[in-house]
Scaffold this motif. Structure first.
Motif, PDB file in Angstrom:
ATOM      1  N   LEU A  53      13.834  58.572  42.460  1.00  0.00           N
ATOM      2  CA  LEU A  53      14.315  59.006  43.769  1.00  0.00           C
ATOM      3  C   LEU A  53      13.109  59.411  44.603  1.00  0.00           C
ATOM      4  N   ARG A  78      14.349  49.222  43.437  1.00  0.00           N
ATOM      5  CA  ARG A  78      14.270  50.223  44.503  1.00  0.00           C
ATOM      6  C   ARG A  78      14.945  49.682  45.761  1.00  0.00           C
ATOM      7  N   HIS A  98      15.706  54.669  46.096  1.00  0.00           N
ATOM      8  CA  HIS A  98      16.113  54.979  44.732  1.00  0.00           C
ATOM      9  C   HIS A  98      16.279  53.719  43.890  1.00  0.00           C
ATOM     10  N   THR A 102      21.686  60.994  46.141  1.00  0.00           N
ATOM     11  CA  THR A 102      20.728  60.157  46.860  1.00  0.00           C
ATOM     12  C   THR A 102      20.987  60.330  48.359  1.00  0.00           C
TER      13      THR A 102
END
Length: 147
Positions: free
Chosen positions: A77, A56, A98, A92
């Protein structure tokens, strides 16, 4: 006439544990936004072998468009997970969190287009991708160029 840059995926970089992830990410920048006038940062090819993932993370200066070419995976996401495969597209947004996982048994490959959001592009100087003038080629140059 602006320059044209053509990249390929023959010699990608190998990045281990990207963003705290697992395994190798193969990465190749195919073109950079400095080559055109638009407010985009670059086009990249990304691949993960089975079981590999990117941890992430958040982008503070770009938004991304991911277009999946091969394999299957999961994209997280902003805390929500989505399955992806060939033909999937993921956006994104700026400052979104994400991550990506290869959940299949073949390489997961996708193209990433990084663009600048208005907060960033508004602070950038105007783009000027080439110093060449916009003069047409002479007849001799056109013939040599195969035109």
């Amino acid at each position: 006439m602006p320059s044209v840059i053509i990249g390929d995926t023959a010699s990608p970089g190998r990045v281990m544990g990207v963003h705290g992830g697992v395994g190798a990410m193969y990465w190749q920048r195919l073109a950079t936004g400095a080559h055109l006038h638009g407010d985009w940062d670059g086009i990249e090819w990304v691949a993960f072998e089975p079981g590999a993932r990117a941890g992430r993370h958040v982008h503070s200066h770009t938004e991304e468009i991911w277009f999946f070419l091969r394999g299957t995976g999961v994209i997280e996401l902003d805390g929500e997970r989505h399955e992806v495969g060939p033909g999937s597209i993921v956006l994104t947004p700026h400052h979104s969190e994400h991550a990506s996982w290869n959940t299949g048994d073949e390489r997961l490959e996708y193209i990433v287009i990084e663009v600048f959001p208005p907060a960033i592009s508004g602070a950038l100087p105007p783009r000027r991708p080439t110093e060449e003038t916009d003069q047409p080629l002479s007849q001799q140059d056109s013939t040599e160029a195969g035109a």
